[in-house]
Design a protein around this motif. Sequence first.
Motif, PDB file in Angstrom:
ATOM      1  N   THR A  24     -75.353  43.230 -46.802  1.00 32.22           N
ATOM      2  CA  THR A  24     -75.394  44.164 -45.695  1.00 32.22           C
ATOM      3  C   THR A  24     -76.180  45.399 -46.068  1.00 32.22           C
ATOM      4  N   ASN A  25     -76.674  46.084 -45.044  1.00 32.23           N
ATOM      5  CA  ASN A  25     -77.367  47.344 -45.285  1.00 32.23           C
ATOM      6  C   ASN A  25     -76.477  48.535 -44.950  1.00 32.23           C
ATOM      7  N   VAL A  26     -75.196  48.295 -44.728  1.00 29.96           N
ATOM      8  CA  VAL A  26     -74.263  49.351 -44.364  1.00 29.96           C
ATOM      9  C   VAL A  26     -73.675  49.981 -45.620  1.00 29.96           C
ATOM     10  N   VAL A  27     -73.753  51.293 -45.699  1.00 24.82           N
ATOM     11  CA  VAL A  27     -73.230  51.975 -46.875  1.00 24.82           C
ATOM     12  C   VAL A  27     -71.710  52.011 -46.846  1.00 24.82           C
ATOM     13  N   SER A  28     -71.124  52.177 -48.011  1.00 25.09           N
ATOM     14  CA  SER A  28     -69.683  52.301 -48.141  1.00 25.09           C
ATOM     15  C   SER A  28     -69.376  53.138 -49.368  1.00 25.09           C
TER      16      SER A  28
END
Length: 124
Positions: free
Chosen positions: A101-105
């Motif tokens: 994924t390209n979603v940061v966390s």
Amino acid sequence: QVQLVESGGGLVQAGGSLTLSCEASGRTFSTNAMGWFRQALGKERQFVAAISGGGANTYADSVKGRFTISRDTARNTVYLHMNSLKPEDTGVYYCAARGRTNVVSSWPSLYDFWGQGTQVTVSS
């Protein structure tokens, strides 16, 4: 085999600067979220900064305004530019990448790949 290799750590006086690099090999992470975490001796690993596949950044409150995360997709490399360093920034800094994924966390458990870490020591 995927590898993340950090470099650039060292000893610096308070108020100084360092730039950490994390070079990925084995696959490209140009569209994946990547992050930096740190772990002080005897403490849990904590979030420092992350960058999305599209270049959006997020930072821990403790480093906002002092640290900058960036990436060079051509080099498959992520950087952490650290300014105005404080003794409490001391620790082992780890680079991490999310695999799908390209979603940061800010949660370490959501990152699939990790580097071996590089030591940053800030003296007072």
